[in-house]
Scaffold this active site. Structure first.
Site, PDB file in Angstrom:
ATOM      1  N   CYS A 140      -6.811   0.648  -1.750  1.00  8.27           N
ATOM      2  CA  CYS A 140      -7.417  -0.641  -2.135  1.00  8.27           C
ATOM      3  C   CYS A 140      -8.920  -0.656  -1.873  1.00  8.27           C
ATOM      4  O   CYS A 140      -9.716  -1.054  -2.738  1.00  8.27           O
ATOM      5  CB  CYS A 140      -6.731  -1.768  -1.366  1.00  8.27           C
ATOM      6  SG  CYS A 140      -6.521  -1.436   0.392  1.00  8.27           S
ATOM      7  N   HIS A 220      -9.642  -7.754   2.607  1.00  7.00           N
ATOM      8  CA  HIS A 220     -10.721  -7.016   3.258  1.00  7.00           C
ATOM      9  C   HIS A 220     -12.052  -7.638   2.832  1.00  7.00           C
ATOM     10  O   HIS A 220     -12.138  -8.248   1.764  1.00  7.00           O
ATOM     11  CB  HIS A 220     -10.775  -5.557   2.784  1.00  7.00           C
ATOM     12  CG  HIS A 220      -9.511  -4.772   2.976  1.00  7.00           C
ATOM     13  ND1 HIS A 220      -8.918  -4.557   4.194  1.00  7.00           N
ATOM     14  CD2 HIS A 220      -8.731  -4.106   2.076  1.00  7.00           C
ATOM     15  CE1 HIS A 220      -7.842  -3.800   4.034  1.00  7.00           C
ATOM     16  NE2 HIS A 220      -7.698  -3.514   2.763  1.00  7.00           N
TER      17      HIS A 220
HETATM   18  P1  NAD Z   1       5.576  -1.084   2.197  1.00 12.07           P
HETATM   19  O1  NAD Z   1       6.026  -0.643   3.519  1.00 12.07           O
HETATM   20  O2  NAD Z   1       5.277  -2.526   1.960  1.00 12.07           O
HETATM   21  O3  NAD Z   1       6.629  -0.663   1.080  1.00 12.07           O
HETATM   22  C1  NAD Z   1       7.187   0.614   1.039  1.00 12.07           C
HETATM   23  C2  NAD Z   1       8.602   0.519   0.497  1.00 12.07           C
HETATM   24  O4  NAD Z   1       9.164   1.817   0.412  1.00 12.07           O
HETATM   25  C3  NAD Z   1       9.528  -0.303   1.367  1.00 12.07           C
HETATM   26  O5  NAD Z   1      10.269  -1.161   0.540  1.00 12.07           O
HETATM   27  C4  NAD Z   1      10.453   0.739   2.015  1.00 12.07           C
HETATM   28  O6  NAD Z   1      11.719   0.214   2.237  1.00 12.07           O
HETATM   29  C5  NAD Z   1      10.465   1.802   0.950  1.00 12.07           C
HETATM   30  N1  NAD Z   1      10.790   3.141   1.453  1.00 12.07           N
HETATM   31  C6  NAD Z   1      10.546   3.661   2.646  1.00 12.07           C
HETATM   32  N2  NAD Z   1      10.977   4.939   2.711  1.00 12.07           N
HETATM   33  C7  NAD Z   1      11.484   5.214   1.503  1.00 12.07           C
HETATM   34  C8  NAD Z   1      12.089   6.360   0.939  1.00 12.07           C
HETATM   35  N3  NAD Z   1      12.232   7.487   1.641  1.00 12.07           N
HETATM   36  N4  NAD Z   1      12.523   6.281  -0.342  1.00 12.07           N
HETATM   37  C9  NAD Z   1      12.397   5.146  -1.082  1.00 12.07           C
HETATM   38  N5  NAD Z   1      11.806   4.032  -0.566  1.00 12.07           N
HETATM   39  C10 NAD Z   1      11.373   4.073   0.703  1.00 12.07           C
HETATM   40  O7  NAD Z   1       4.300  -0.189   1.856  1.00 12.07           O
HETATM   41  P2  NAD Z   1       3.074  -0.565   0.919  1.00 12.07           P
HETATM   42  O8  NAD Z   1       2.116  -1.393   1.681  1.00 12.07           O
HETATM   43  O9  NAD Z   1       3.585  -1.058  -0.375  1.00 12.07           O
HETATM   44  O10 NAD Z   1       2.382   0.869   0.767  1.00 12.07           O
HETATM   45  C11 NAD Z   1       2.846   1.818  -0.177  1.00 12.07           C
HETATM   46  C12 NAD Z   1       1.729   2.782  -0.480  1.00 12.07           C
HETATM   47  O11 NAD Z   1       0.650   2.041  -1.063  1.00 12.07           O
HETATM   48  C13 NAD Z   1       1.129   3.502   0.726  1.00 12.07           C
HETATM   49  O12 NAD Z   1       0.679   4.764   0.315  1.00 12.07           O
HETATM   50  C14 NAD Z   1      -0.067   2.627   1.075  1.00 12.07           C
HETATM   51  O13 NAD Z   1      -1.059   3.318   1.791  1.00 12.07           O
HETATM   52  C15 NAD Z   1      -0.543   2.251  -0.310  1.00 12.07           C
HETATM   53  N6  NAD Z   1      -1.348   1.039  -0.376  1.00 12.07           N
HETATM   54  C16 NAD Z   1      -1.000  -0.067   0.331  1.00 12.07           C
HETATM   55  C17 NAD Z   1      -1.803  -1.190   0.261  1.00 12.07           C
HETATM   56  C18 NAD Z   1      -1.493  -2.429   1.040  1.00 12.07           C
HETATM   57  O14 NAD Z   1      -2.400  -3.170   1.344  1.00 12.07           O
HETATM   58  N7  NAD Z   1      -0.276  -2.709   1.377  1.00 12.07           N
HETATM   59  C19 NAD Z   1      -2.931  -1.203  -0.558  1.00 12.07           C
HETATM   60  C20 NAD Z   1      -3.222  -0.064  -1.334  1.00 12.07           C
HETATM   61  C21 NAD Z   1      -2.424   1.051  -1.222  1.00 12.07           C
END
Ligand code: NAD
Length: 343
Positions: A140, A220
């Site tokens: 992000c 942020h």
């Molecule tokens: P999150 O924890 O909210 O969601 C992840 C999901 O994946 C959950 O539903 C979890 O149950 C599932 N999961 C976990 N292990 C798994 C597996 N082995 N197989 C299938 N599903 C599985 O995470 P998020 O915040 O959505 O982040 C996801 C990615 O996006 C990360 O790489 C993070 O760095 C990136 N990201 C996050 C944000 C943010 O602000 N949240 C912003 C930009 C990028």
């Protein structure tokens, strides 16, 4: 119709799923969860077939009324492309599966650049993603930095960027992260990882970044100073922001001076999940003097990468060769009108 699977239906995955469902040229063929929670019920309500990582947990899902369509592998087999939105570092463990099935996949910013060997931002390098098997959509903060740095670089040339990131401690739904009462340097040393990450998309840019984490969940905030090669005009920068499909201008007339008021505005406007897909650049903060440009921008961490994922899918599938056209298609399908047009 591009068949998209969302592996990891959390903060990012659930938003990408809805954004895919809104597009005319793609559809959601399934989403995956590890456990039956509120998000799994949302997937059911949206009509997304639910797949699970560990089939031994199938009974736990079915016991609460969530039918399971199959395993993550079954879901991936049925897809043309997989959006991996599992937590950072988990995504890397899924790569062998995508390779085995010969499927296209894109990861999020929590993974290293090396996972795909290509880091993506719609406004900067759409063309280079066309036809690729693997792509990583940058984080992000990096997305927000790349959009504005590229716009200023294209117009004036960038000599150096100095950016300070004030980062949210957790997403609103996360109850186990902090800090609750501290400003945490992230890290103490300079630069933070954001500068090097910008280079994964814009390798020619000179940039130094510093970051700290504060007790807030909404957005942020970036304090950015750019030294330009050519003399910079404040009016022209405002024009550039207004004309960019993913840059937003928070006008003085809105009277907004915080992330809280900004999120309230997005909620009142009726944005889905109060999401802000655009950089929110504060008009009053834009200061230009000779080759010196300074401003504040707020970045909604849960939302800005969502629209980038959609463009990445389109580029990788090869049907749309024009990045600007993809950005427009994505924005229009979501009914997304940059915030300056709402006030
Ligand atoms: P999150 O924890 O909210 O969601 C992840 C999901 O994946 C959950 O539903 C979890 O149950 C599932 N999961 C976990 N292990 C798994 C597996 N082995 N197989 C299938 N599903 C599985 O995470 P998020 O915040 O959505 O982040 C996801 C990615 O996006 C990360 O790489 C993070 O760095 C990136 N990201 C996050 C944000 C943010 O602000 N949240 C912003 C930009 C990028």
């Amino acid at each position: 119709m591009i068949k998209v699977a969302i592996n990891g239906y959390g903060t990012i995955g659930k938003r990408v799923a809805d954004a895919v469902a809104a597009q005319k040229d793609m559809k959601v063929i399934g989403v995956s969860k590890t456990r039956p929670n509120a998000e799994a019920f949302v997937a059911k309500q949206r009509g997304y077939p639910l797949y699970i990582a560990d089939l031994s947990k199938k009974a736990a899902f079915e016991k609460v009324g969530l039918s399971v369509a199959g395993s993550v592998e079954d879901m991936c087999k049925a897809a043309d492309i997989i959006v991996d939105a599992t937590p950072g570092d988990v995504g890397a463990t899924n790569k062998p599966l995508y390779e085995k099935l010969g499927k296209k996949a894109l990861w999020q910013g929590g993974e290293e650049h090396e996972i795909a060997g290509f880091s993506f931002n719609s406004s900067c390098n759409y063309k280079d993603a066309i036809g690729r098997q693997f792509v990583r959509v940058v984080s992000c903060n990096t997305t927000g930095l790349c959009r504005i740095i590229n716009a200023i670089d294209t117009e004036y040339g960038v000599e150096h960027v100095h950016a300070i990131m004030v980062r949210r401690g957790s997403d609103p739904g996360e109850i186990k992260k902090g800090p609750i009462d501290a400003i945490v340097l992230d890290p103490v040393s300079v630069p933070s990882h954001h500068g090097p990450d910008v280079l994964s998309v814009l390798p020619h840019i000179s940039i130094t970044t510093m970051a700290m984490i504060v007790p807030t969940t909404m957005m942020h905030m970036h304090a950015i100073r750019i030294t330009t090669k050519k003399e910079v005009s404040r009016d022209r920068v405002i024009e550039l922001v207004k004309n960019h499909p993913r840059l937003g201008l928070i006008k003085k007339s809105a009277g907004i001076r915080s992330t809280a008021e900004l999120k309230e505005f997005a909620m009142d406007l009726g944005r889905p999940r109060s999401d802000l897909y655009e950089n929110c650049i504060f008009e009053e903060s834009i200061y230009a003097n000779k080759n010196d440009l300074c401003f504040f921008q707020a970045i909604h961490q849960e939302a800005d990468v969502v629209v980038e994922n959609i463009d990445a899918i389109r580029a990788m599938m090869g049907g749309q060769k024009d990045g600007a056209a993809s950005i427009k298609t994505t924005n229009d399908a979501l009914g997304f009108i940059p915030i300056q047009n709402n006030h």
